[in-house]
Design a protein around this motif. Structure first.
Motif, PDB file in Angstrom:
ATOM      1  N   SER A  21     -12.348 -25.256 -67.020  1.00 29.32           N
ATOM      2  CA  SER A  21     -13.068 -23.875 -66.876  1.00 29.32           C
ATOM      3  C   SER A  21     -14.551 -24.168 -66.097  1.00 29.32           C
ATOM      4  CB  SER A  21     -13.126 -23.128 -67.990  1.00 29.32           C
ATOM      5  OG  SER A  21     -13.591 -23.613 -68.901  1.00 29.32           O
ATOM      6  N   HIS A  22     -15.147 -23.171 -65.814  1.00 29.56           N
ATOM      7  CA  HIS A  22     -16.505 -23.109 -65.094  1.00 29.56           C
ATOM      8  C   HIS A  22     -17.188 -21.945 -66.039  1.00 29.56           C
ATOM      9  CE1 HIS A  22     -15.753 -24.513 -60.723  1.00 29.56           C
ATOM     10  NE2 HIS A  22     -16.023 -25.632 -61.788  1.00 29.56           N
ATOM     11  N   LEU A  32     -16.564 -18.120 -69.969  1.00 33.78           N
ATOM     12  CA  LEU A  32     -15.955 -19.041 -69.232  1.00 33.78           C
ATOM     13  C   LEU A  32     -14.605 -18.456 -68.440  1.00 33.78           C
ATOM     14  CD1 LEU A  32     -15.202 -21.640 -71.906  1.00 33.78           C
ATOM     15  CD2 LEU A  32     -16.964 -21.857 -70.406  1.00 33.78           C
ATOM     16  N   ARG A  33     -14.605 -19.179 -67.007  1.00 35.44           N
ATOM     17  CA  ARG A  33     -13.707 -18.684 -66.301  1.00 35.44           C
ATOM     18  C   ARG A  33     -12.703 -19.996 -65.833  1.00 35.44           C
ATOM     19  NH1 ARG A  33     -16.191 -16.945 -60.775  1.00 35.44           N
ATOM     20  NH2 ARG A  33     -16.408 -19.106 -60.568  1.00 35.44           N
ATOM     21  N   PRO A  34     -11.608 -19.648 -66.103  1.00 29.72           N
ATOM     22  CA  PRO A  34     -10.480 -20.711 -65.807  1.00 29.72           C
ATOM     23  C   PRO A  34     -10.460 -21.138 -64.290  1.00 29.72           C
ATOM     24  CG  PRO A  34      -9.458 -19.283 -67.281  1.00 29.72           C
ATOM     25  CD  PRO A  34     -10.666 -18.566 -67.128  1.00 29.72           C
TER      26      PRO A  34
END
Length: 247
Positions: free
Chosen positions: A161-162, A208-210
């Motif tokens: 993730s970012h 968090l973003r996958p």
């Protein structure tokens, strides 16, 4: 480091030089990958990017690969890689390229077609939203160079993730994410100390973003997770899907 199986089984390899940032594949993960792709290395042309000291590429040689091109940018690490190839007597089947794995030289030296391509970028590169598009674009270009039954393997952290800025919602680079984590920890410590709390509780706010792992022109990924790391398998889009490799 050691060769796990094949012609050079149990041969010891020199590890990375002091201060190098390479991340060799753990034996258990390496063995799982090669078992998954059993039968795909015999007489195969292989490209190993971010090769480090050769834990993947030299294992491929030991298991029957005809030719392995290994790309490593760090000259000191590449020297160790060359020595390791010489140690097991595989110089004639190994080509060491000192270059940026995400640059055009890596594409120019890729066997055409390649049957197995292993792309193992440092975690900080794929976690950086500014660099990840370069990694993905290179993976897409490489996938087009595969044989019809070949595989591209991409290794990433798991989960992948970012981190997002809690206010803007934009992805932030790993260094900035680490700085913010330290700030959150310091704030939590201060607040706990002031309230005489017995345990520290991390402050909320981390988002968090996958990361999408789809590649243009490729089918996949077929993801295999091994603890905190994952290996994603792809095939050329015109060659079908990964299915059950090694079955």
């Amino acid at each position: 480091m050691r060769i796990i199986a094949g012609e050079f089984r149990r041969r010891l390899l020199e590890g990375p030089p002091k201060g190098a940032t390479t991340r060799p594949l753990p034996d258990s993960v390496r063995e799982a990958i090669f078992n998954l792709l059993r039968g795909h290395f015999e007489d195969a042309d292989v490209l190993d990017l971010f090769a480090g000291t050769g834990s993947f590429g030299l294992e491929a040689v030991s298991r029957g690969a005809r030719r392995v091109v290994m790309v490593e940018r760090d000259k000191r690490v590449a020297e160790v890689l060359s020595r390791n190839a010489a140690t097991i007597g595989a110089e004639s089947r190994v080509e060491v390229v000192v270059s940026d794995a995400l640059g055009p030289a890596a594409l120019n030296r890729c066997p055409r077609p390649a049957h197995i391509i292993f792309l193992d970028p440092p975690y900080d590169l794929v976690r950086d939203p500014a660099v990840w598009p370069r990694v993905r674009a290179q993976a897409e270009r490489l996938a087009s160079m595969l044989t019809p039954t070949g595989y591209l393997l991409l290794r990433t952290p798991h989960p992948f993730s970012h981190e997002l800025d809690p206010e803007s919602g934009e992805a932030v680079a790993p260094a900035e994410a680490k700085r913010r984590k330290r700030e959150r920890q310091a704030q939590a410590f201060d607040e706990a100390f002031e309230s005489e709390a017995e345990e520290l509780t991390p402050t909320p706010g981390r988002r968090l973003r996958p990361v999408s792992l789809a590649l243009g022109g490729a089918v996949g990924p077929e993801t295999h997770a091994y603890g905190s790391t994952a290996v994603h398998l792809y095939m050329r889009a015109d060659a079908g899907g990964p299915g059950a490799p090694g079955a």
